[in-house]
Design an enzyme around this catalytic site. Structure first.
Site, PDB file in Angstrom:
ATOM      1  N   ARG A   1       0.672  -1.154  -0.017  1.00 46.58           N
ATOM      2  CA  ARG A   1      -0.135   0.181   0.051  1.00 46.58           C
ATOM      3  C   ARG A   1       0.840   1.065   0.073  1.00 46.58           C
ATOM      4  O   ARG A   1       2.077   1.142   0.613  1.00 46.58           O
ATOM      5  CB  ARG A   1      -0.851  -0.034   1.270  1.00 46.58           C
ATOM      6  CG  ARG A   1      -1.715  -1.132   1.352  1.00 46.58           C
ATOM      7  CD  ARG A   1      -2.509  -1.188   2.665  1.00 46.58           C
ATOM      8  NE  ARG A   1      -3.298  -2.432   2.638  1.00 46.58           N
ATOM      9  CZ  ARG A   1      -2.852  -3.528   3.467  1.00 46.58           C
ATOM     10  NH1 ARG A   1      -1.654  -3.538   3.993  1.00 46.58           N
ATOM     11  NH2 ARG A   1      -3.704  -4.489   3.459  1.00 46.58           N
TER      12      ARG A   1
ATOM     13  N   LYS B   1      -1.100  -2.312   8.454  1.00 47.15           N
ATOM     14  CA  LYS B   1      -2.094  -1.794   9.180  1.00 47.15           C
ATOM     15  C   LYS B   1      -2.177  -2.253  10.442  1.00 47.15           C
ATOM     16  O   LYS B   1      -1.826  -3.492  10.855  1.00 47.15           O
ATOM     17  CB  LYS B   1      -3.614  -2.247   8.403  1.00 47.15           C
ATOM     18  CG  LYS B   1      -3.951  -1.534   7.055  1.00 47.15           C
ATOM     19  CD  LYS B   1      -5.290  -1.984   6.626  1.00 47.15           C
ATOM     20  CE  LYS B   1      -5.723  -1.219   5.236  1.00 47.15           C
ATOM     21  NZ  LYS B   1      -6.855  -1.550   4.920  1.00 47.15           N
TER      22      LYS B   1
ATOM     23  N   HIS C   1      -2.929   1.418  -5.944  1.00 44.07           N
ATOM     24  CA  HIS C   1      -3.614   0.428  -5.137  1.00 44.07           C
ATOM     25  C   HIS C   1      -3.836  -0.524  -6.468  1.00 44.07           C
ATOM     26  O   HIS C   1      -3.923  -1.861  -6.457  1.00 44.07           O
ATOM     27  CB  HIS C   1      -4.828   0.489  -4.601  1.00 44.07           C
ATOM     28  CG  HIS C   1      -5.245  -0.310  -3.348  1.00 44.07           C
ATOM     29  ND1 HIS C   1      -4.465  -0.351  -2.301  1.00 44.07           N
ATOM     30  CD2 HIS C   1      -6.061  -1.484  -3.247  1.00 44.07           C
ATOM     31  CE1 HIS C   1      -4.776  -1.364  -1.517  1.00 44.07           C
ATOM     32  NE2 HIS C   1      -5.841  -2.048  -1.918  1.00 44.07           N
TER      33      HIS C   1
ATOM     34  N   ARG D   1      -1.320  -3.387  -6.586  1.00 42.28           N
ATOM     35  CA  ARG D   1      -1.629  -4.282  -5.575  1.00 42.28           C
ATOM     36  C   ARG D   1      -2.544  -5.559  -6.242  1.00 42.28           C
ATOM     37  O   ARG D   1      -2.330  -6.792  -6.185  1.00 42.28           O
ATOM     38  CB  ARG D   1      -2.234  -3.761  -4.505  1.00 42.28           C
ATOM     39  CG  ARG D   1      -2.365  -4.805  -3.326  1.00 42.28           C
ATOM     40  CD  ARG D   1      -2.819  -3.898  -1.968  1.00 42.28           C
ATOM     41  NE  ARG D   1      -3.364  -4.571  -0.869  1.00 42.28           N
ATOM     42  CZ  ARG D   1      -2.636  -5.439   0.152  1.00 42.28           C
ATOM     43  NH1 ARG D   1      -1.152  -5.117  -0.292  1.00 42.28           N
ATOM     44  NH2 ARG D   1      -2.981  -6.137   1.113  1.00 42.28           N
TER      45      ARG D   1
ATOM     46  N   HIS E   1      -3.312 -10.083   3.926  1.00 48.05           N
ATOM     47  CA  HIS E   1      -4.535 -10.011   4.533  1.00 48.05           C
ATOM     48  C   HIS E   1      -4.756 -10.598   5.893  1.00 48.05           C
ATOM     49  O   HIS E   1      -4.117 -11.775   6.123  1.00 48.05           O
ATOM     50  CB  HIS E   1      -5.534 -10.442   3.254  1.00 48.05           C
ATOM     51  CG  HIS E   1      -5.744  -9.755   2.281  1.00 48.05           C
ATOM     52  ND1 HIS E   1      -6.108 -10.410   1.009  1.00 48.05           N
ATOM     53  CD2 HIS E   1      -5.623  -8.250   1.882  1.00 48.05           C
ATOM     54  CE1 HIS E   1      -6.192  -9.556   0.159  1.00 48.05           C
ATOM     55  NE2 HIS E   1      -5.827  -8.223   0.694  1.00 48.05           N
TER      56      HIS E   1
ATOM     57  N   TYR F   1     -10.853 -11.826  -5.515  1.00 55.03           N
ATOM     58  CA  TYR F   1      -9.981 -12.275  -6.434  1.00 55.03           C
ATOM     59  C   TYR F   1     -10.394 -13.643  -7.166  1.00 55.03           C
ATOM     60  O   TYR F   1      -9.917 -13.791  -8.303  1.00 55.03           O
ATOM     61  CB  TYR F   1      -8.701 -12.441  -6.105  1.00 55.03           C
ATOM     62  CG  TYR F   1      -7.975 -10.965  -5.547  1.00 55.03           C
ATOM     63  CD1 TYR F   1      -7.647  -9.839  -6.675  1.00 55.03           C
ATOM     64  CD2 TYR F   1      -7.583 -10.838  -4.227  1.00 55.03           C
ATOM     65  CE1 TYR F   1      -7.265  -8.651  -6.277  1.00 55.03           C
ATOM     66  CE2 TYR F   1      -7.321  -9.549  -3.990  1.00 55.03           C
ATOM     67  CZ  TYR F   1      -7.163  -8.379  -4.860  1.00 55.03           C
ATOM     68  OH  TYR F   1      -6.552  -7.246  -4.559  1.00 55.03           O
TER      69      TYR F   1
END
Length: 306
Positions: free
Chosen positions: A158, A182, A250, A253, A276, A285
């Site tokens: 990111r 994150k 993004h 990504r 994730h 996806y």
């Protein structure tokens, strides 16, 4: 600017500064999140009537809802959701610190949206190459921008994660890099050869000598760490140089995820690569996994009844 206006701005600055400090100390949020929430809180405070401190103390649910409806009316769902999250955090701060007597979080309306409704859009390898080719490797800025784009494309980072990479995060001997994700999560990822070479070219022939701990910094004095918005601006500049409409960082990504799937990687492997925390984030996806979708597709009727 009038004296009353200047005084009101000073009050807003003070409230936002205390809010940001609370987010750091009490919530333990990342610098990028604190910055984002602070900006949204400032917009909310600027919308209130002067003086700001008195307006905050008299704040009610009607004002909160009115601001959100007016501010989010013409914005994308993703932008509106980010504002909702930030304003809710600000209202929790106001209640926790005694600015308001009752919690007003419930007055912030939710934004309609459906998880997994969108289709992730990757880029062709040729497009990624065009973006990288816009970086002039004979210049300091070009070497820096190329290293940034490669981190986005090869590791699927990111923008804020690229901005937070520090000089000590790269283990050159082991060929690994530590990523601050994150929720202050730390992950060690293998460092691809081309990414490592681009970072070395920037660090050894161009990066200015400065006290900034992050790898990437501004090109002019006073040297500062690049922000997440600066990473997005670099992506936008590469798009213009490649003759493309603006593409968000993004998208690179998404490109990595779709390439991994089409190369035979499983969903858990893709989720691990993108770091994730929830498998549901990876499941989107499935929409671009041609091999899986081909198994689900029913044969097209030919009309042959024999």
């Amino acid at each position: 600017m009038s004296m009353d206006s200047a005084a009101s701005d000073a009050v807003v600055d003070a409230i936002v500064a205390e809010f940001r400090l609370w987010l750091e100390r009490e919530r333990g949020l990342s610098a990028a999140t604190v910055c984002c929430y602070g900006k949204q809180a400032r917009k909310f405070l600027s919308w209130l009537p002067d003086p700001a401190d008195s307006a905050v103390q008299q704040l009610d649910s009607t004002q909160v809802t009115s601001f959100m409806v007016a501010y989010c009316r013409d914005r994308k769902a993703s932008s509106a959701k980010a504002t909702v999250t930030a304003v809710r955090a600000f209202l929790r701060y106001l209640h926790a610190t005694g600015w308001v007597r009752v919690s007003l979080v419930g007055a912030v309306p939710a934004v309609a949206g459906w998880r997994l409704a969108s289709l992730p859009k990757g880029l062709d390898a040729a497009v990624v190459t065009r973006l990288l080719d816009t970086c002039d490797r004979d210049t300091f800025v070009g070497r820096r921008d190329r290293a940034i784009l490669l981190l986005l494309a090869r590791l699927g980072l990111r923008g804020a994660e690229v901005a937070d990479v520090r000089v000590g995060d790269v283990d050159w001997r082991a060929g690994e890099i530590t990523i601050r994700g994150k929720g202050n999560r730390l992950d060690r990822l293998p460092l691809p050869i081309d990414v490592g070479e681009a970072m070395v070219a920037y660090l050894t022939a161009g990066r200015p000598v400065c006290d900034t701990r992050t790898v990437f910094c501004t090109a002019r004095k006073p040297y500062r760490r690049l922000s997440a918005s600066a990473i997005r601006a670099i992506m936008g500049r590469a798009c213009r140089g490649a003759g493309l409409t603006r593409i968000g960082a993004h998208r690179l990504r998404h490109t990595l995820a779709t390439e991994m799937l089409r190369a035979g990687s499983s969903f858990p492997e893709v989720g691990q690569g993108l770091r994730h925390r929830n498998n549901l984030a990876t499941s989107i996806y499935a929409k671009v996994d041609d091999n899986v979708l081909r198994m689900l597709a029913r044969p097209w009727p030919t009309g042959d009844r024999s």
